[in-house]
Design a protein around this motif. Sequence first.
Motif, PDB file in Angstrom:
ATOM      1  N   THR A 169       2.130 -15.645  57.850  1.00 37.77           N
ATOM      2  CA  THR A 169       2.254 -14.187  57.897  1.00 37.77           C
ATOM      3  C   THR A 169       0.888 -13.540  58.106  1.00 37.77           C
ATOM      4  OG1 THR A 169       1.894 -13.781  55.538  1.00 37.77           O
ATOM      5  CG2 THR A 169       4.128 -14.364  56.223  1.00 37.77           C
ATOM      6  N   VAL A 170       0.896 -12.234  58.129  1.00 39.30           N
ATOM      7  CA  VAL A 170      -0.359 -11.493  58.236  1.00 39.30           C
ATOM      8  C   VAL A 170      -1.226 -11.746  57.013  1.00 39.30           C
ATOM      9  CG1 VAL A 170       0.644  -9.681  59.687  1.00 39.30           C
ATOM     10  CG2 VAL A 170       0.697  -9.435  57.199  1.00 39.30           C
ATOM     11  N   GLN A 171      -2.531 -11.707  57.226  1.00 34.99           N
ATOM     12  CA  GLN A 171      -3.502 -11.834  56.147  1.00 34.99           C
ATOM     13  C   GLN A 171      -3.167 -12.986  55.193  1.00 34.99           C
ATOM     14  OE1 GLN A 171      -3.066  -7.823  54.762  1.00 34.99           O
ATOM     15  NE2 GLN A 171      -4.413  -6.979  56.320  1.00 34.99           N
TER      16      GLN A 171
ATOM     17  N   PRO B 177       0.293 -14.947  62.648  1.00 35.61           N
ATOM     18  CA  PRO B 177      -0.249 -13.830  63.425  1.00 35.61           C
ATOM     19  C   PRO B 177      -1.736 -13.584  63.222  1.00 35.61           C
ATOM     20  CG  PRO B 177       0.975 -13.008  61.551  1.00 35.61           C
ATOM     21  CD  PRO B 177       1.174 -14.492  61.561  1.00 35.61           C
ATOM     22  N   HIS B 178      -2.297 -14.085  62.119  1.00 32.21           N
ATOM     23  CA  HIS B 178      -3.715 -13.887  61.833  1.00 32.21           C
ATOM     24  C   HIS B 178      -4.408 -15.238  61.675  1.00 32.21           C
ATOM     25  CE1 HIS B 178      -3.241  -9.517  60.100  1.00 32.21           C
ATOM     26  NE2 HIS B 178      -3.081  -9.586  61.407  1.00 32.21           N
TER      27      HIS B 178
ATOM     28  N   GLN C  11      -3.130 -19.290  66.003  1.00 32.71           N
ATOM     29  CA  GLN C  11      -2.954 -17.838  65.905  1.00 32.71           C
ATOM     30  C   GLN C  11      -2.196 -17.363  67.132  1.00 32.71           C
ATOM     31  OE1 GLN C  11      -6.530 -15.480  65.918  1.00 32.71           O
ATOM     32  NE2 GLN C  11      -5.426 -13.566  65.526  1.00 32.71           N
TER      33      GLN C  11
ATOM     34  N   GLU D 115      -0.117 -14.132  69.164  1.00 24.55           N
ATOM     35  CA  GLU D 115       0.261 -12.732  69.297  1.00 24.55           C
ATOM     36  C   GLU D 115       1.767 -12.615  69.463  1.00 24.55           C
ATOM     37  OE1 GLU D 115      -1.862 -10.615  72.268  1.00 24.55           O
ATOM     38  OE2 GLU D 115      -3.829 -11.016  71.372  1.00 24.55           O
TER      39      GLU D 115
ATOM     40  N   CYS E 110       6.787 -15.752  52.081  1.00 20.59           N
ATOM     41  CA  CYS E 110       7.013 -14.609  52.978  1.00 20.59           C
ATOM     42  C   CYS E 110       8.221 -13.822  52.487  1.00 20.59           C
ATOM     43  CB  CYS E 110       7.233 -15.089  54.410  1.00 20.59           C
ATOM     44  SG  CYS E 110       7.572 -13.745  55.585  1.00 20.59           S
TER      45      CYS E 110
ATOM     46  N   ARG F 158       6.402  -9.271  57.899  1.00 15.51           N
ATOM     47  CA  ARG F 158       5.056  -9.798  57.684  1.00 15.51           C
ATOM     48  C   ARG F 158       4.656 -10.847  58.722  1.00 15.51           C
ATOM     49  NH1 ARG F 158       2.124  -8.576  53.674  1.00 15.51           N
ATOM     50  NH2 ARG F 158       1.058 -10.591  53.613  1.00 15.51           N
ATOM     51  N   THR F 159       5.583 -11.246  59.579  1.00 10.22           N
ATOM     52  CA  THR F 159       5.227 -12.188  60.647  1.00 10.22           C
ATOM     53  C   THR F 159       4.807 -11.466  61.924  1.00 10.22           C
ATOM     54  OG1 THR F 159       7.464 -12.387  61.587  1.00 10.22           O
ATOM     55  CG2 THR F 159       6.910 -13.824  59.726  1.00 10.22           C
ATOM     56  N   ASN F 160       4.767 -10.130  61.898  1.00 10.14           N
ATOM     57  CA  ASN F 160       4.376  -9.341  63.078  1.00 10.14           C
ATOM     58  C   ASN F 160       5.227  -9.676  64.308  1.00 10.14           C
ATOM     59  OD1 ASN F 160       2.437  -7.840  61.800  1.00 10.14           O
ATOM     60  ND2 ASN F 160       0.729  -8.505  63.078  1.00 10.14           N
TER      61      ASN F 160
ATOM     62  N   GLU G  77     -12.426  -7.853  56.296  1.00  8.51           N
ATOM     63  CA  GLU G  77     -11.321  -8.633  55.734  1.00  8.51           C
ATOM     64  C   GLU G  77     -11.840  -9.957  55.184  1.00  8.51           C
ATOM     65  OE1 GLU G  77      -8.222  -8.087  55.178  1.00  8.51           O
ATOM     66  OE2 GLU G  77      -7.877  -6.197  56.209  1.00  8.51           O
TER      67      GLU G  77
END
Length: 328
Positions: free
Chosen positions: A30-32, A60-61, A78, A80, A94, A99-101, A242
Amino acid sequence: MRMSEAARPVPPELVALLRRPRGSVLVLGTVQPDGDLLGSQIGLGLALADAGTPVTLAGPHPVPEALRFLPGAALVQQWEKAPGPFDLVILVDCPEPSRTNGLLEGARGPTTRVVSIDHHPDSKRYADVHWVEPAASAAGEMVYELIQALGLKLTPEIATNLYTSIHTDTGSFRYSNTTPKALRIVADLVAHGARPELVAGALYEGRRPEDLGRLAELLARVEVSPDGRVAWLALPAGSVTEAFVAAEDLVNYPRSIASVKVALLLREVGPRSVKVSLRAKGEVNVGRIAAAFGGGGHANAAGCTIPRGLAEAREAVLKSVAAALAKG
């Protein structure tokens, strides 16, 4: 073993699905991503791969610099957008698919089976097989149990990832979710090759000299309520990266004040967008506070993103915390 600890079997459907997974398998982040997510994701991915299952790890990140020491971290791609559908998609830690963009949607085809392994009490039921266990100290604890149920090998690399997962989500074994079961699992992980000194050194002893000066500047911004029960650090956009936040876990500094019951980190991440991290010491359920602002989490650790300016967001959250403390 206590009865409450024994009453947490891995769902038989999940064991059957992962014992002989067919087709393409994606373990999605997930993100971050934090230590729990990455330790669980990589640990499970390595365990399945060692058993002969081709596995893709992605999110995603990117992996934060502070966690690149994890064995197998370089395997996490990573994206997009997802390259196409997979036969099986596994998500750990998750609570909601947003949160998975959008990666879950891109990896989910008409016949895709989706698995969610999560310990958040507010976890959404978006998967075909949903295993949620709020009593678990970390998602890594659940992955450990899954590996045991599948009869997979616990290598030093896998043990290090799962140890890091539990280590970070229990606040280095300082939080109330440091249960007897979590400590027994950690002991077994060390017996299988996890190295506590390596993990602690990578997480807490990798600062550059200039990082200490930056940390001093940020900690000078910590504010404390008149009654001493709430402390917060509010950071305008551009004041911290970050990577620095991930390495320093800044919210725990205001939490470390003896009188503080609730600590906050508020970071302006864009125009009228403030990311809030909340920590508590057991008297206030900050998960409920975060949920009121569209976020979520655990009773003692939660977060949300508020579409307001920094001063406005700070005022709103502090008002909610004060109301929660007043209820006792």
